[in-house]
Design an enzyme around this catalytic site. Structure first.
Site, PDB file in Angstrom:
ATOM      1  N   HIS A 167     -64.244   8.269 -57.593  1.00 46.32           N
ATOM      2  CA  HIS A 167     -65.164   7.365 -56.892  1.00 46.32           C
ATOM      3  C   HIS A 167     -65.201   6.029 -57.608  1.00 46.32           C
ATOM      4  CE1 HIS A 167     -67.756   8.995 -60.016  1.00 46.32           C
ATOM      5  NE2 HIS A 167     -68.703   8.121 -59.741  1.00 46.32           N
ATOM      6  N   HIS A 208     -72.984  11.552 -54.040  1.00 48.48           N
ATOM      7  CA  HIS A 208     -73.164  10.621 -55.166  1.00 48.48           C
ATOM      8  C   HIS A 208     -72.740   9.227 -54.728  1.00 48.48           C
ATOM      9  CE1 HIS A 208     -73.243   9.305 -59.348  1.00 48.48           C
ATOM     10  NE2 HIS A 208     -71.989   8.910 -59.253  1.00 48.48           N
ATOM     11  N   HIS A 215     -67.395   4.033 -59.160  1.00 48.50           N
ATOM     12  CA  HIS A 215     -68.252   3.546 -60.260  1.00 48.50           C
ATOM     13  C   HIS A 215     -67.413   3.071 -61.455  1.00 48.50           C
ATOM     14  CE1 HIS A 215     -71.999   5.823 -58.621  1.00 48.50           C
ATOM     15  NE2 HIS A 215     -71.826   4.644 -58.056  1.00 48.50           N
ATOM     16  N   ASP A 246     -67.627   3.203 -64.651  1.00 55.68           N
ATOM     17  CA  ASP A 246     -67.264   4.083 -65.775  1.00 55.68           C
ATOM     18  C   ASP A 246     -66.169   5.085 -65.394  1.00 55.68           C
ATOM     19  OD1 ASP A 246     -69.293   5.335 -64.153  1.00 55.68           O
ATOM     20  OD2 ASP A 246     -69.658   6.794 -65.748  1.00 55.68           O
ATOM     21  N   HIS A 247     -65.663   4.983 -64.161  1.00 53.58           N
ATOM     22  CA  HIS A 247     -64.550   5.838 -63.719  1.00 53.58           C
ATOM     23  C   HIS A 247     -63.289   5.034 -63.421  1.00 53.58           C
ATOM     24  CE1 HIS A 247     -67.065   9.532 -63.147  1.00 53.58           C
ATOM     25  NE2 HIS A 247     -67.977   8.586 -63.285  1.00 53.58           N
ATOM     26  N   ASP A 288     -68.367  12.886 -60.472  1.00 52.41           N
ATOM     27  CA  ASP A 288     -69.826  12.960 -60.602  1.00 52.41           C
ATOM     28  C   ASP A 288     -70.472  13.717 -59.436  1.00 52.41           C
ATOM     29  OD1 ASP A 288     -69.504  11.431 -62.849  1.00 52.41           O
ATOM     30  OD2 ASP A 288     -70.466   9.630 -62.063  1.00 52.41           O
ATOM     31  N   HIS A 326     -68.842  14.149 -66.987  1.00 50.50           N
ATOM     32  CA  HIS A 326     -69.860  13.842 -68.000  1.00 50.50           C
ATOM     33  C   HIS A 326     -70.289  15.088 -68.759  1.00 50.50           C
ATOM     34  CE1 HIS A 326     -70.811   9.622 -66.946  1.00 50.50           C
ATOM     35  NE2 HIS A 326     -70.552   9.981 -65.701  1.00 50.50           N
TER      36      HIS A 326
HETATM   37 ZN   LIG Z   1     -70.694   7.869 -60.645  1.00 53.56          ZN
END
Ligand SMILES: [Zn+2]
Length: 252
Positions: free
Chosen positions: A54, A111, A56, A58-59, A128, A166
């Site tokens: 996805h 998410h 975001h 941090d990905h 996530d 995570h």
């Molecule tokens: Zn995320």
């Protein structure tokens, strides 16, 4: 069987590196390029592809630098998300071949709207969407979408290994025990997790078999889980139970 290495990033992210016996590798959700490049250099890997679950940061934050260093790399990710560098946009039901293993793309919105997971070689890379003992927050989708996404993943074989993005297991277990304080398996598993974490060790991958025993968001049909949110719901459909659990966890 493919091998998987974990590359810790930021505070609690895991970037997963999948490799075969011939030094070729694929990385999943590289939020940061630096630790990925260090791992690739250390093991003399060649980066064939990047899988993204996805949009975001941090990905995907490390993708531009990895593409700069490996200009022929395939970048696979959800077709309906704002990710600029994709070479292979994918959606629910598509297949991605990684080292002779077929990975199926599962659409798992909730998410984010376009969130996907990848399942193959008895391994689930779920970003996530599903966490050990928990699930992702609802940033874009509805509770019903997330419930259906989790059910879709729970229907995979029990021995499936769950590679989420995570290390949230210990805090998720605190919530799971608030929901089911008398669940013996949960109490024993928390001891194990606290021991692992005290020694700096990872709790991931989990398995779907374990998640069905510890994850309240996959246990919405259990009488004790229903009872724990009875005062918070109008009727007791599983989606209502899930919605109440997710709201409770947001405030926990
Ligand atoms: Zn995320």
């Amino acid at each position: 069987m493919l091998s998987v290495k974990s590359i810790p990033a930021f505070n609690d992210n895991y970037i997963w590196l999948i490799h075969n016996n011939h030094n070729h590798c694929v990385v999943v959700d590289p939020g940061d390029a630096t630790p990925v490049l260090e791992c690739i250099k250390e093991h003399d890997f060649i980066l064939d592809a990047i899988l993204i679950t996805h949009h975001h940061h941090d990905h995907i934050g490390g993708v531009p630098e990895l593409v700069r260093q490996f200009p022929n790399v395939n970048v696979v990710g959800p077709e309906n998300e704002p990710i600029p560098t994709l070479t292979h946009p994918v959606g629910d039901g598509d297949f991605v071949e990684l080292f002779d293993e077929q990975f199926m793309v599962l659409g798992v919105p909730g998410h984010t709207n376009g969130h996907v997971a990848y399942i193959g070689d008895e391994k689930l890379f779920c970003g996530d969407a599903l966490f050990s003992a928990g699930c992702g927050r609802l940033f874009e989708g509805t509770a019903e979408q997330m419930f259906n996404s989790l059910q879709k993943m729970a229907a995979l074989p029990d021995e499936t290994e769950v590679y989420c993005a995570h290390e949230y297991t210990a805090s998720n277990l605190a919530f799971a025990l608030a929901v089911e304080p008398d669940n013996d398996y949960l109490l024993r598993y928390r001891e194990k997790v606290l021991h692992l974490r005290a020694h700096g060790k990872s709790t991931i991958p989990s398995t779907l078999q374990r998640e069905k025993l510890i994850n309240p968001f996959l246990r919405t049909s259990e009488a004790n889980v229903k009872k724990s949110v009875a005062s918070k719901v109008q009727d007791s459909t599983e989606v209502e139970i899930f919605t109440a659990l997710r709201r409770w966890k947001d405030e926990f």
